[in-house]
Design a protein around this motif. Structure first.
Motif, PDB file in Angstrom:
ATOM      1  N   ASN A 200     -23.752 -37.233 -40.398  1.00 58.03           N
ATOM      2  CA  ASN A 200     -23.675 -35.902 -39.774  1.00 58.03           C
ATOM      3  C   ASN A 200     -24.967 -35.112 -39.955  1.00 58.03           C
ATOM      4  O   ASN A 200     -25.359 -34.354 -39.075  1.00 58.03           O
TER       5      ASN A 200
ATOM      6  N   LEU B 240     -23.611 -41.844 -32.282  1.00 58.14           N
ATOM      7  CA  LEU B 240     -22.236 -41.361 -32.165  1.00 58.14           C
ATOM      8  C   LEU B 240     -21.250 -42.515 -32.002  1.00 58.14           C
ATOM      9  O   LEU B 240     -20.138 -42.480 -32.544  1.00 58.14           O
TER      10      LEU B 240
ATOM     11  N   LEU C 164     -27.272 -36.215 -37.366  1.00 57.41           N
ATOM     12  CA  LEU C 164     -26.869 -35.702 -36.061  1.00 57.41           C
ATOM     13  C   LEU C 164     -26.974 -34.176 -35.971  1.00 57.41           C
ATOM     14  O   LEU C 164     -26.550 -33.582 -34.972  1.00 57.41           O
TER      15      LEU C 164
ATOM     16  N   ARG D  90     -29.126 -40.594 -30.088  1.00 51.15           N
ATOM     17  CA  ARG D  90     -27.909 -39.875 -30.454  1.00 51.15           C
ATOM     18  C   ARG D  90     -26.644 -40.572 -29.944  1.00 51.15           C
ATOM     19  O   ARG D  90     -25.647 -40.670 -30.673  1.00 51.15           O
ATOM     20  N   ASP D  91     -26.659 -41.071 -28.704  1.00 51.89           N
ATOM     21  CA  ASP D  91     -25.452 -41.698 -28.157  1.00 51.89           C
ATOM     22  C   ASP D  91     -25.069 -42.936 -28.964  1.00 51.89           C
ATOM     23  O   ASP D  91     -23.885 -43.146 -29.272  1.00 51.89           O
TER      24      ASP D  91
ATOM     25  N   GLU E 247     -18.072 -43.350 -34.442  1.00 55.35           N
ATOM     26  CA  GLU E 247     -16.712 -43.557 -33.948  1.00 55.35           C
ATOM     27  C   GLU E 247     -16.152 -44.900 -34.415  1.00 55.35           C
ATOM     28  O   GLU E 247     -14.985 -44.997 -34.814  1.00 55.35           O
TER      29      GLU E 247
END
Length: 324
Positions: free
Chosen positions: A280, A242, A283, A238-239, A246
């Motif tokens: 999305n 993300l 996520l 997940r990190d 970004e």
């Protein structure tokens, strides 16, 4: 396009549209015997007939645009017989045929396009082998795009092994002429295939490779980062996912400021809303995913809204709505 290829393509598109030869002749006000001769390769197709079939099939002129006019037909034939004397007009004509095939992809089923697409691809790559002179690199661009388009068609039809071979060949051709846009697009299609196979490792790998290919267009990089993020999210990273989202968001202004590359004309800001939706969804941000995919689908041009490649986005929208 050769007459044989046109006949085979027109027959497949008519069958896909539910038209018998007699019904097509009646609907286009052509003599059934004449249409039969054309579709059975006994008479050359005319531009007028091709346009009439376009109107019947709703293909927006793309079928007619696969036909070369007599001057271009002679030019391409001469270059095919003697590739060392390749001229600019030949490359322009072949690029126009490829553009027509891409437009047909927006309305027709992949299985209907594959035979003629691969026949054209083989003719162009044969020409490239003997090509010399100042126009060879441009022909190599057309060849790389034709090969990757053939791979894309096969990927949609789930002829996976053949698709991968062609996409690998397309990357090599793009690298040969140092065209990062074409190389990134071929890698993108490998990511698409991995997604159809349910392999998130491949999704993350190939979209990330496309995103960081030297020379890729900002709109390509943005979309590829988002799709790589979707793969990473599915893997539980997940990190990292993300961070990629970004990074993609930082590219939004640069991507919107430039027209999409001709070889990936669909990469508009609206289209990349679809990719943001996939990220999305991976996520588990279901409401955001639904909003982005809905907006992305609504923002597509009319001729693209029912394209076969949109089906996976419609399925993703259903999952996002169910998860909200």
């Amino acid at each position: 396009m050769r007459d044989d290829d046109f006949a085979a393509l027109a027959c497949r598109l008519l069958h896909e549209g539910g038209y018998s030869m007699k019904a097509a002749a009646r609907a286009t006000n052509y003599d059934p015997a004449f249409l039969s001769r054309v579709l059975n390769r006994k008479q050359r197709p005319s531009l007028t007939l091709a346009k009439a079939l376009d109107g019947l099939l709703g293909t927006g002129g793309a079928l007619a645009d696969t036909l070369l006019d007599p001057d271009d037909d002679s030019r391409v034939s001469r270059s095919a017989e003697n590739p060392s004397r390749l001229d600019a007009g030949t490359v322009d004509a072949l690029a126009g045929v490829l553009s027509a095939y891409r437009r047909l992809d927006d309305t027709a089923q992949p299985a209907s396009l594959i035979p003629a697409t691969l026949a054209q691809m083989k003719a162009v790559t044969r020409m490239l082998k003997g090509a010399r002179g100042p126009h060879r690199d441009r022909l190599a661009e057309v060849a790389s795009e034709f090969v990757q388009f053939g791979g894309w068609m096969l990927a949609q039809d789930r002829q996976d092994a053949k698709a991968v071979r062609l996409l690998n060949d397309a990357v090599e051709l793009a690298d040969e002429i140092k065209n990062g846009t074409l190389a990134a697009q071929a890698l993108n299609f490998k990511g698409y295939l991995a997604r159809q196979q349910g392999r998130p490792e491949g999704v993350a790998r190939w979209y990330a490779a496309a995103a960081f290919t030297l020379g890729a267009h900002p709109a390509q990089r943005l979309g590829d980062m988002l799709q790589a993020a979707a793969g990473l999210a599915e893997l539980g990273e997940r990190d990292d996912a993300l961070r990629l989202v970004e990074n993609a968001e930082r590219l939004s202004d640069a991507a919107a400021a430039l027209p999409p590359p001709d070889t990936a004309y669909w990469l508009t800001p609206e289209f990349n809303r679809l990719n943001m939706g996939l990220a999305n969804l991976g996520l588990a941000r279901y409401a955001d995913a639904a909003d982005h995919i809905t907006a992305g689908l609504a923002g597509l041009p009319d001729e693209l809204r029912d394209a076969p490649w949109t089906w996976e986005h419609r399925d993703a929208l259903k999952r996002a709505l169910a998860g909200r």
